[in-house]
Design an enzyme around this catalytic site. Structure first.
Site, mmCIF file in Angstrom:
data_model
loop_
_atom_site.group_PDB
_atom_site.id
_atom_site.type_symbol
_atom_site.label_atom_id
_atom_site.label_comp_id
_atom_site.label_asym_id
_atom_site.label_seq_id
_atom_site.Cartn_x
_atom_site.Cartn_y
_atom_site.Cartn_z
ATOM 1 C CD1 TRP A 106 -2.739 1.548 0.588
ATOM 2 C CD2 TRP A 106 -2.013 1.767 2.695
ATOM 3 N NE1 TRP A 106 -3.466 2.534 1.187
ATOM 4 C CE2 TRP A 106 -3.063 2.690 2.491
ATOM 5 C CE3 TRP A 106 -1.408 1.727 3.965
ATOM 6 C CZ2 TRP A 106 -3.507 3.561 3.484
ATOM 7 C CZ3 TRP A 106 -1.861 2.583 4.959
ATOM 8 C CH2 TRP A 106 -2.897 3.498 4.705
ATOM 9 C CG ASP A 162 -1.448 -2.731 7.816
ATOM 10 O OD1 ASP A 162 -1.199 -1.863 6.948
ATOM 11 O OD2 ASP A 162 -2.531 -2.746 8.446
ATOM 12 C CE LYS A 204 -9.656 -0.941 3.422
ATOM 13 N NZ LYS A 204 -8.814 0.108 4.048
#
Lengths: 456, 426
Positions: B156, B237, B273
């Protein structure tokens, strides 16, 4: 997986663990016993569990936050008469937290609409950014009309200050920030963590329990040209002492002359005088002179939205183009900090300020809150003067404005307030009047008099 | 110095301007350049500006239902009702909502985790995944100033920004294998072995962003073992727990393997999310310590970093998370809904692959169904992506990452066709 070999953990070996079982704490010891007793055998990997040393072994306990730590201590106190005058969160006369009616209404509206929870853009909710800048500068201000303000929604006052500080570090690496002495404790932390050098300018005069105006001007003048001057827009925290309009004008003159950049922290708009416009007058004065400046805003107190973390950083520029560029760079700082700001508080503010009925209702509620504080100041002053037989001049309580009052008590005296009287305040002598009820003024007056005269 | 000279000149200009009431363009901000657009969020902006009725947004990773609409989960709506209007909005403790932290830890470390019982985990509420990573990066810099962070290629984009702004030097390690569009396991293991002992590694716990390529369970075990040998620090993460397989327990498998092996991990969790709480910024940073005393110390230092950044975290999202996870009925509902979202994505993967294959493409598209989570690394090149945007009004990031959440039964055919068009041999 490869077959067993002696694992090197790089820090300590199983042998070291055996020699010093204390070193690793009770949990590790327990694991060591488990390894031998319950027969579960993960071989050398289990052994490795026992000897794992944290990378962060050397991390020591941080000192409690001087302000937020006070509330924690208060909560732990079992006394009946305890009084929390620590953190600046508004309380009703019954000393209960207060959710404004307009906020409840706004939330119900939001609930009915059932809006989605999509990411906001990095700069925050557009509707919020629009109303917050207008509230601050006035909708018909040239800076707004001409599109010269870069506004970015941020995490209340702290977050706004931090974005600005990071921006200063990046684009004005040689500049210093001048902070009032005293100021809100977290200001220094913010500039430290953002690696912006700072110095102090004189502000509080203990002899008068008022403003050291001469000292303030001298120090601002002595600073190198192009310094950032951190100013409290209204209701100075922690002293409650604000410059008069005439004094503001002189400060603005000096800042212009020295090519300094004014940096306003506006955490109490509406809360000081009860009027949103009046409390913004210092900022508007500076803006109307065509000065480029920073303003950090917070809705924690005036809309009671403390934990929603809603505020904004505004940068007034001389052109829309500059404003756009500045905004883009503020976004670049925000992205690796939190990506985009939380939506809930922004929607509340946008709904309240954007709806004429709710906005009016808000103004009324604000007047009530500010009014309660003024009443409490009056009562405390009356009680103090009475108990003191008018020996000392306590009128500074009436002259100071906003949520806080600098009592002039020193650390030892403040400690006495807490230890003997169960009055919780910060060690700099600051009391939060928002946490004081009319009913408790007399008790507080006794405590203050006792501490002032009996302790040195 | 030139800059102070400049300021003097500019100041004069401004004074003159103020006096003359005419705005000169002289400004303090003359040297401030416009920042480059964020590559991911910039895609959505471009999409919104496009008037074409055929436009498709497979850019940002925000879940959409089969009609392409954002979704507020039922469990969230219910939680909203319960908390609306009645609560006070007092500041949370600096470390955030205790309840939310408790529930977050159970999700990541296991409901019955001994580590939680032993209070060995230093944990604070954070501003979603970004905020959690940033707190950790700042903490790493403060207490291990000589350390670096190893970041997978690719990752990311904001990971690089985060550790850079925290002033932690970055290294990279091999991850994605362009030829197979899978994991370059051999090179990954080499990089782990070759890194100096005690290096810090950033690992995606599940549903790797942007590739969708995750190590298998066996591969995770090998990685964990090698980490033990090298005494590396694993920082996970985890932004998609539940979203990858549909089962949060399963998606936490990598973390559990590392915990079994005794690693003292760090973990960033996000509820953006998997609970659809994007704009609420709800997340958690945890660091596993040797014992309770150390955990308390570490937590206090994390709070010290948060205080001058935002003082204390926002309450609303935290309340939603704690209400949902602590109520068995709501939690069940959430688990169903998360499974539903994951299943829809898996269904779209199957459909997209099938559609492209049916168009007669002679390239391999099995990576679409091999990869997992919200994203598919299509293997398309930037020029091909540009064609998708310019010719077909399909919006995605130029690295070829497709957000499968943006694919619907309504647009999958159109998307497949466009992909086939730009990728077939000319």
């Amino acid at each position: 997986m490869a077959s067993s070999t002696m694992l090197s953990t790089g820090r300590s070996s199983p042998a070291a663990f055996m020699r010093n079982p204390q070193k690793l704490g009770p949990a590790a010891g327990r694991r060591g016993r488990d390894f031998f007793l319950n027969g579960k055998n993960f071989g050398r990997v289990r052994m490795a569990v026992a000897v794992n040393v944290s990378r962060f072994e050397g991390v020591s306990m941080a000192p409690p936050d001087p302000i937020l730590g006070v509330s924690e201590a208060f909560t732990a106190d079992t006394s009946d008469v305890k009084l929390n005058l620590g953190v600046g969160a508004y309380r009703t006369e019954e000393l209960q937290p207060y959710v404004l009616n307009v906020v409840k209404k706004a939330e119900n509206l939001m609930l009915e609409r059932g809006e989605n929870k999509e990411y906001l853009p990095i700069e925050g909710l557009a509707a919020f950014n629009k109303v917050t800048a207008e509230l601050l500068f006035g909708a018909d201000s040239p800076v707004i009309q001409e599109g010269r303000v870069a506004t970015v929604q941020s995490l209340s006052g702290t977050g706004s200050l931090r974005l600005a500080a990071a921006f200063i570090q990046r684009y004005f690496p040689d500049a210093k920030v001048l902070i009032s002495s005293p100021s809100w404790g977290n200001h220094k932390n913010i500039f430290n963590d953002a690696r912006v050098p700072w110095a102090e300018y004189r502000y509080y005069d203990p002899r008068t329990v008022g403003l050291d105006f001469e000292g303030m001007l001298e120090d601002i003048e002595a600073a190198q040209d192009g310094s950032f001057i951190l100013l409290h827009g209204c209701a100075h925290n922690p002293t409650g002492i604000d410059p008069t309009p005439e004094q503001w004008a002189k400060i603005a003159d000096l800042i212009e002359q020295k090519n300094h950049i004014p940096f306003f922290d506006v955490a109490y708009q509406g809360f000081a005088s009860g009027s949103l416009d009046e409390d913004a007058s210092s900022v508007r004065t500076f803006a109307s002179r065509g000065l480029e400046l920073f303003v950090a805003q917070s809705y924690s107190k005036n809309l009671g939205l403390y934990s929603e973390r809603i505020g904004a950083i505004n940068v007034v520029s001389s052109s829309p183009d500059a404003a756009a560029r500045v905004k883009s760079q503020l976004k670049r700082i925000a992205r690796p900090m939190y990506s985009n700001p939380p939506v809930h508080g922004a929607r509340i503010v946008a709904n309240v300020v954007g709806d004429p009925n709710l906005f009016n209702e808000w103004k009324q509620e604000m007047e009530l809150m500010a009014g309660r504080i003024k009443n409490v100041r009056q009562r405390l002053f009356d009680n103090l003067s009475e108990k003191d037989n008018n020996v000392k001049d306590w009128s500074f309580i009436l002259k100071q404005i906003g949520m806080f009052s600098y009592t002039g008590l020193n650390k030892a005296q403040s400690d006495n307030m807490t230890d003997k009287w169960h009055v919780y305040m910060t060690k700099d002598g600051r009391i939060s009047l928002a946490g004081l009820s009319l009913a408790k003024c007399e008790y507080l007056a006794e405590a203050i008099i006792d501490s002032f005269y009996k302790v040195s | 110095m030139a800059s102070s000279m400049c300021r003097g000149i500019i100041g004069k200009g401004r004074r003159a301007a103020a006096l003359g009431r005419s705005m000169s363009t002289a400004s303090w901000w003359g040297h401030v350049e416009p920042a480059a657009k964020d590559p991911i969020l910039g895609v959505t902006e471009a999409f919104l500006a496009d008037p074409s009725p055929d436009k498709v947004n497979v850019g940002v990773g925000a879940y959409r239902d089969d009609n392409g609409k954002p979704v507020v989960l039922e469990c969230v709506r219910e939680a909203e009702k319960r908390i609306a209007g009645n609560l006070n909005m007092e500041y949370l403790p600096m470390g955030g909502s205790i309840k939310m932290i408790e529930e977050s830890l159970k999700l990541a470390y296991g409901d019955d985790s001994e580590l939680i019982k032993d209070k060995r985990i230093a944990a604070v509420q954070a501003l979603s995944g970004t905020g959690a990573c940033r707190l950790f990066a700042d903490f790493q810099k403060r207490f291990l100033p000589d350390s670096q962070i190893y970041i997978p290629i690719p990752t990311w984009a904001n990971h690089h920004n985060i550790w850079r702004d925290a002033h932690v030097p970055q290294r990279t390690f091999h991850y994605y294998h362009p030829e197979t569009k899978g994991l370059d396991f051999a090179a990954l293991m080499d990089d782990i072995k070759n890194a100096p002992n005690g290096s810090f590694f950033l690992l995606h716990a599940c549903a790797h962003n942007p590739t969708g390529v995750d190590p298998s369970e066996d591969q995770w075990r090998e990685i964990s073992y090698q980490f033990k040998v090298k005494n590396h620090f694993p920082f996970f993460d985890m932004a998609y727990q539940g979203f990858a397989s549909g089962d949060p327990e399963r998606d936490a498998k990598a973390i559990r393997i590392f915990l079994e092996d005794g690693h003292m991990i760090g973990c960033a969790q996000s509820f953006a999310k998997n609970m659809g709480l994007y704009g609420q910024r709800a997340g958690c940073l945890s660091i596993l310590c040797e014992n309770e005393i150390q955990a308390v110390a570490v937590k206090s230092q994390l709070q010290q970093i948060a205080r001058p950044m935002y003082s204390n975290p926002p309450v609303h999202g935290a309340l939603l998370v704690s209400v949902i996870l602590s109520d068995p009925v709501l939690k069940s509902l959430w688990l169903e809904e998360v499974k539903g979202m994951a299943n829809r994505i898996i269904g779209m993967r199957n459909a997209l692959r099938k559609n492209i294959e049916n168009l007669g493409s002679n390239l391999s598209w099995e990576h679409i169904t091999n990869q997992i989570g919200m994203f598919c690394y299509s293997g398309l090149k930037p020029e091909q992506v540009d064609r998708l945007t310019n010719d077909f009004h399909i919006y995605m990031t130029r690295n070829g990452r497709i957000s499968m959440a943006g694919v619907t039964t309504g647009n999958v055919g159109y998307l497949a066709n466009a992909i086939h068009e730009v990728s077939k041999a000319t």
